[in-house]
Design an enzyme around this catalytic site. Structure first.
Site, PDB file in Angstrom:
ATOM      1  N   HIS A 145      47.663  49.508  39.076  1.00  0.00           N
ATOM      2  CA  HIS A 145      48.589  49.434  37.949  1.00  0.00           C
ATOM      3  C   HIS A 145      48.269  50.486  36.888  1.00  0.00           C
ATOM      4  O   HIS A 145      47.129  50.916  36.760  1.00  0.00           O
ATOM      5  CB  HIS A 145      48.519  48.046  37.297  1.00  0.00           C
ATOM      6  N   ASP A 147      32.671  32.222  27.743  1.00  0.00           N
ATOM      7  CA  ASP A 147      32.093  31.810  26.462  1.00  0.00           C
ATOM      8  C   ASP A 147      33.110  31.057  25.593  1.00  0.00           C
ATOM      9  O   ASP A 147      32.719  30.223  24.765  1.00  0.00           O
ATOM     10  CB  ASP A 147      31.583  33.034  25.693  1.00  0.00           C
TER      11      ASP A 147
END
Length: 361
Positions: free
Chosen positions: A273, A294
Site C-alpha cells: 500500500h 500498553d
C-alpha cells in the site's frame, strides 16, 4: 463522522461507472441474505441512459441507468450510499459531486492513486458535513446479512464460508481489502462471525480511520468485540491508542499491526500500500503493537497467534454471558448463470434445429 451503524437491510446504493460483475455480486449477496429489495437502486454511467438487465435470484430485473450524479440522486432519494468505481483520474471530482448531494451519506472510493491533495479536500468536506468516506484504495465494506459494497468479501463461496449471510457479534476494521477477506474467514472459524467489516484503504490519507470505525462499533449494541488489523507506516493506529487510554472504548479490542518483518531489511521498504512504508521507529509495526498492548488492547505475539487470541476473547465473552452465539441458518442456493453452467458441464441444452446442412447458428 457517523457515530453508529452505516448500513441496514434496506440500504440502497448508487453505483458509479458501470461494472457488471461487482454489481451482480452485490445483488447475489442480497438474495443470499433474503433481502426484499435490491441494494443497487441505480447506475450512473456518464453519457448513457436507459436500463441494465441483471439478476436478483432467479428473476431478471432492470436497473435504471442515469447519465449524471444529480439525476440519479433525484430519481432515487432513498439511496444514501455512493459506490465509486471511477478511475483515479476522475474519482475525486465525482466523489465530491456525490458528497455535495443532500441524499448521499456514505461514499466508497475504490480507485488507487487518487492525488493526496484531492483526498484531503474530500475528507475535510465529509467531516464538516457529517458524512463518511471509505477509501480511496479500498474494497469497501460489508454488514453481514444486510449490505455489501462491490467486490467486498469476494465470491459467493467465500461469503458462505465466512458466514456473512447473517450477522455475528464482531466488528472488524482493516487497512487492507485483501486481508479483510482472509480475516472474515479467520473470525468465522473461531467466533460466530462479523457484524460489520470495513477496509479503510491503503493510502496515506484514508477518508476514515481505524479509530473512527472502532468508536462507531462501540456504539452498536450488536457488536460485542472488535478486531483491528493495522500495518506499518503512518500513525493512524495511535489515534486508537488514545481512544483506548481515554476510556472511549468499553468493549474488548483484539489488534495486530502487520509488517514486523520490515526490521529485517537494511533500508526503508515500501510494501503493497501507499501508506505501508517502513519509516521511523514510531511508524514501525513493533512500536504500534506495543502501544496498543500498553493501552489495553489484546495483542498477540505474532500474526499466527492472532486467531488464537480472537478465539480466547470470544470464548471469554460467551462464558461471561455477554455473547449468546448466533444460531446458524442455511442460506439459499444462488442460481448459476447458464453460460457458466454449460462451460462447467453441469447442464446440457437441446438444439432448436436439426438439419444435415446447418446448426443453430
Amino acid at each position: 463522522m457517523a457515530t453508529g451503524q452505516l448500513f441496514s437491510r434496506t440500504t440502497q446504493a448508487l453505483f458509479y461507472n458501470y461494472k457488471q460483475l461487482p454489481i451482480q455480486r452485490m445483488l447475489d449477496f442480497d438474495f443470499l441474505c433474503g433481502r426484499e429489495t435490491p441494494s443497487v437502486a441505480g447506475i450512473i454511467n456518464p453519457g448513457a441512459e436507459g436500463f441494465q438487465k441483471l439478476f436478483f435470484g432467479q428473476e431478471e430485473i432492470a436497473i435504471p441507468v442515469h447519465s449524471t450524479i444529480e439525476a440519479a440522486c433525484t430519481a432515487h432519494p432513498t439511496a444514501d450510499v455512493f459506490i465509486n468505481f471511477a478511475s483515479f483520474r476522475s474519482a475525486a471530482a465525482s466523489s465530491m459531486a456525490a458528497l455535495k448531494q443532500p441524499t448521499i451519506r456514505v461514499v466508497a472510493i475504490i480507485a488507487e492513486g487518487v492525488p493526496e491533495s484531492d483526498t484531503k479536500q474530500l475528507i475535510a468536506y465529509a467531516r464538516s458535513n457529517n458524512k463518511v468516506v471509505i477509501g480511496p484504495a479500498t474494497v469497501g465494506g460489508i454488514q453481514a446479512g444486510a449490505f455489501k459494497i462491490g467486490d467486498t468479501a469476494g465470491t459467493i463461496d467465500n461469503i458462505v464460508q465466512c458466514k456473512l449471510y447473517r450477522p455475528g457479534s464482531v466488528g472488524f476494521v482493516s487497512k487492507s481489502g485483501g486481508m479483510s477477506n482472509e480475516m472474515y474467514n479467520t473470525i468465522a472459524r473461531v467466533t460466530d462471525g462479523i457484524y460489520e467489516g470495513i477496509a479503510i484503504g491503503g493510502d496515506v490519507f484514508p477518508g476514515s480511520t481505524l479509530s473512527d470505525h472502532i468508536l462507531r462499533f462501540n456504539n452498536i449494541p450488536q457488536v460485542k468485540m472488535m478486531v483491528v488489523l493495522g500495518e506499518l507506516g503512518g500513525r493512524d493506529e495511535y489515534s486508537l491508542v488514545e481512544a483506548l487510554k481515554q476510556g472511549k472504548v468499553n468493549k474488548p479490542v483484539v489488534a495486530w499491526v502487520s509488517g514486523t518483518c520490515a526490521r529485517l531489511f537494511k533500508s526503508e521498504v515500501q510494501f503493497g500500500h501507499a501508506g505501508a512504508k517502513s519509516g521511523g521507529e514510531m511508524e514501525s509495526a513493533q512500536a504500534k503493537n506495543q502501544a496498543l498492548r500498553d493501552a489495553g488492547a489484546v495483542v498477540p505475539t505474532s500474526y499466527e497467534a492472532f486467531e488464537i487470541v480472537i478465539k480466547e476473547t470470544f470464548d471469554k465473552l460467551v462464558e461471561q454471558g455477554k455473547i449468546t452465539p448466533v444460531k446458524e441458518v442455511m442460506p439459499p442456493q444462488i442460481p448459476e448463470d447458464l453460460n457458466n453452467a454449460i462451460k462447467s458441464g453441469k447442464v446440457r441444452a437441446p438444439t432448436h434445429i436439426i438439419s444435415t446442412i446447418s446448426d443453430d447458428r
